[in-house]
Write an enzyme that holds these catalytic residues in place. Structure first.
Site, short mmCIF file in Angstrom:
data_model
loop_
_atom_site.label_atom_id
_atom_site.label_comp_id
_atom_site.label_asym_id
_atom_site.label_seq_id
_atom_site.Cartn_x
_atom_site.Cartn_y
_atom_site.Cartn_z
N SER A 243 0.84 -1.20 0.00
CA SER A 243 0.00 0.00 0.00
C SER A 243 0.88 1.25 0.00
O SER A 243 1.36 1.69 1.04
CB SER A 243 -0.91 0.00 1.22
OG SER A 243 -1.72 1.16 1.19
N HIS B 185 -0.32 -1.48 -4.38
CA HIS B 185 -1.69 -1.14 -4.02
C HIS B 185 -1.77 0.38 -3.93
O HIS B 185 -1.12 1.00 -3.09
CB HIS B 185 -2.04 -1.77 -2.66
CG HIS B 185 -3.45 -1.56 -2.22
ND1 HIS B 185 -4.48 -2.39 -2.58
CD2 HIS B 185 -3.99 -0.62 -1.42
CE1 HIS B 185 -5.61 -1.96 -2.02
NE2 HIS B 185 -5.34 -0.89 -1.32
N ASP C 232 -4.13 3.48 -3.32
CA ASP C 232 -5.43 3.94 -2.79
C ASP C 232 -5.78 5.29 -3.39
O ASP C 232 -5.02 6.24 -3.25
CB ASP C 232 -5.35 4.06 -1.26
CG ASP C 232 -5.23 2.70 -0.59
OD1 ASP C 232 -4.24 2.48 0.14
OD2 ASP C 232 -6.11 1.85 -0.84
N HIS D 281 -7.08 0.72 -5.79
CA HIS D 281 -8.25 0.62 -4.88
C HIS D 281 -8.97 1.96 -4.92
O HIS D 281 -8.52 2.93 -4.33
CB HIS D 281 -7.72 0.30 -3.47
CG HIS D 281 -8.80 0.21 -2.44
ND1 HIS D 281 -8.54 0.20 -1.09
CD2 HIS D 281 -10.15 0.11 -2.55
CE1 HIS D 281 -9.66 0.11 -0.42
NE2 HIS D 281 -10.66 0.04 -1.28
N GLY E 234 -10.20 4.38 4.23
CA GLY E 234 -9.91 5.82 4.21
C GLY E 234 -8.61 6.19 4.89
O GLY E 234 -8.04 7.23 4.58
N PHE E 235 -8.14 5.35 5.80
CA PHE E 235 -6.93 5.72 6.55
C PHE E 235 -6.06 4.50 6.83
O PHE E 235 -6.59 3.40 7.06
CB PHE E 235 -7.31 6.39 7.89
CG PHE E 235 -8.12 7.63 7.71
CD1 PHE E 235 -9.51 7.58 7.74
CD2 PHE E 235 -7.50 8.86 7.46
CE1 PHE E 235 -10.27 8.72 7.54
CE2 PHE E 235 -8.25 10.00 7.26
CZ PHE E 235 -9.65 9.94 7.30
N GLY F 188 -3.18 2.61 9.32
CA GLY F 188 -2.94 2.59 10.76
C GLY F 188 -4.14 2.27 11.64
O GLY F 188 -4.09 2.43 12.86
N ASP G 68 -7.52 -6.04 3.10
CA ASP G 68 -6.90 -4.71 3.12
C ASP G 68 -7.27 -3.97 4.40
O ASP G 68 -8.43 -3.67 4.65
CB ASP G 68 -7.42 -3.92 1.90
CG ASP G 68 -6.80 -2.55 1.78
OD1 ASP G 68 -7.27 -1.75 0.95
OD2 ASP G 68 -5.85 -2.26 2.55
N GLY G 69 -6.21 -3.73 5.23
CA GLY G 69 -6.44 -2.95 6.46
C GLY G 69 -5.90 -3.69 7.67
O GLY G 69 -6.45 -4.71 8.04
N GLY H 108 0.62 -2.56 4.69
CA GLY H 108 0.81 -1.12 4.93
C GLY H 108 1.65 -0.91 6.17
O GLY H 108 2.72 -1.51 6.33
C1 DX5 Z 1 -7.18 2.06 3.94
C2 DX5 Z 1 -6.45 1.60 2.69
C3 DX5 Z 1 -5.38 0.60 3.01
C4 DX5 Z 1 -4.35 1.12 4.02
C5 DX5 Z 1 -3.58 -0.04 4.60
O1 DX5 Z 1 -8.38 2.64 3.57
O2 DX5 Z 1 -7.35 0.99 1.80
O3 DX5 Z 1 -4.75 0.20 1.81
O4 DX5 Z 1 -3.47 2.01 3.40
O5 DX5 Z 1 -2.78 0.46 5.62
P1 DX5 Z 1 -2.65 -0.34 7.02
O6 DX5 Z 1 -1.95 -1.63 6.69
O7 DX5 Z 1 -1.82 0.58 7.86
O8 DX5 Z 1 -4.02 -0.57 7.53
ZN ZN Z 2 -6.59 0.03 0.03
#
Ligand code: DX5
Ligand code: ZN
Length: 220
Positions: free
Chosen positions: A8, A33, A35, A66, A142-143, A145, A176-177, A198
């Site tokens: 990501s 990936h 976003d 994504h 959306g975020f 962490g 994802d997440g 990520g």
């Molecule tokens: C969140 C994104 C993910 C995110 C993954 O909305 O779709 O791709 O960047 O990051 P971590 O692994 O930190 O959850």
């Molecule tokens: Zn994502």
């Protein structure tokens, strides 16, 4: 299917993206990936379409786009993508998801459909013929962490059973997440095959990316 790692890049060092991409190539990452957010479907923005096209010129790693956007069909032609790239939309962001998934395939890309945590698995039901991947969000998007949601393992198991029972064993599940090594191992046992890495597993300050990627793979 081989278990695949999708990095990501919104979690990478945004001020040293070229170096991050080189490190990801060294780590033998399977997908980038990327976003894409519109500030409306999710309250965030970060990366855009010019960024996608610029990075495409930098590397041969296939993309796993994504799209956390409303009405994603508006944006498909802004990206220079090819047959090895996934273009994934959200069910919740498109009242014409069937048409958009068909358009993604007409564009020559692989299509993906993402569901937010609260969206039932059977929402895939009438779209399976248009899907090359099922993205199970393990956080509310959306975020980076965030923490994995409580029912994630059960939802991945239910998604795998739903796809298999419908005769679509070839559709892989991406998660994802908060995909930490521990969460990745659990979700792999539930049927996940593509792992978005990520801040929980790959982009960790001071840790070598290749070592982190290899440690993640070893734990699956
Ligand atoms: C969140 C994104 C993910 C995110 C993954 O909305 O779709 O791709 O960047 O990051 P971590 O692994 O930190 O959850
Ligand atoms: Zn994502």
């Amino acid at each position: 299917m081989k278990k695949l790692l999708s990095a990501s890049v919104m979690c990478a060092d945004l001020m040293n993206m070229k170096k991050s991409i080189q490190d990801l190539e060294k780590a033998d990452i399977d997908y980038l990936h990327i976003d894409l957010m519109d500030g409306s479907f999710v309250p965030n923005i970060t990366l855009g379409f010019d960024f996608v096209n610029a990075v495409k010129k930098l590397t041969d790693i296939p993309f796993d786009i994504h799209m956390m956007v409303n009405d994603p069909a508006r944006f498909l032609d802004l990206m220079n993508l090819g047959k090895d790239d996934y273009l994934c939309i959200h069910y919740e962001g498109d009242i014409h998801a069937q048409r958009t998934l068909a358009k993604i395939r007409e564009k020559g890309c692989k299509s993906g459909l993402a569901l937010n945590p609260q969206t039932p698995v059977n929402c895939y039901e009438h779209l399976l013929d248009y899907m090359d991947m099922a993205l199970v969000m393990t956080v509310s998007p959306g975020f980076a962490g965030q923490k994995i949601f409580a029912g994630a393992e059960d939802k991945v198991r239910k998604t795998r059973k739903f796809l298999d029972d419908a005769g679509f064993k070839s559709i892989p599940i991406e998660v994802d997440g908060n995909i930490s090594p521990e969460n990745g191992a659990k979700l792999s046992r539930c049927g996940a095959e593509i792992f978005v890495l990520g801040t929980s597993s790959l982009f960790i300050k001071g840790k070598d990316m290749t070592e982190s990627a290899n440690a993640f793979r070893a734990g699956l």
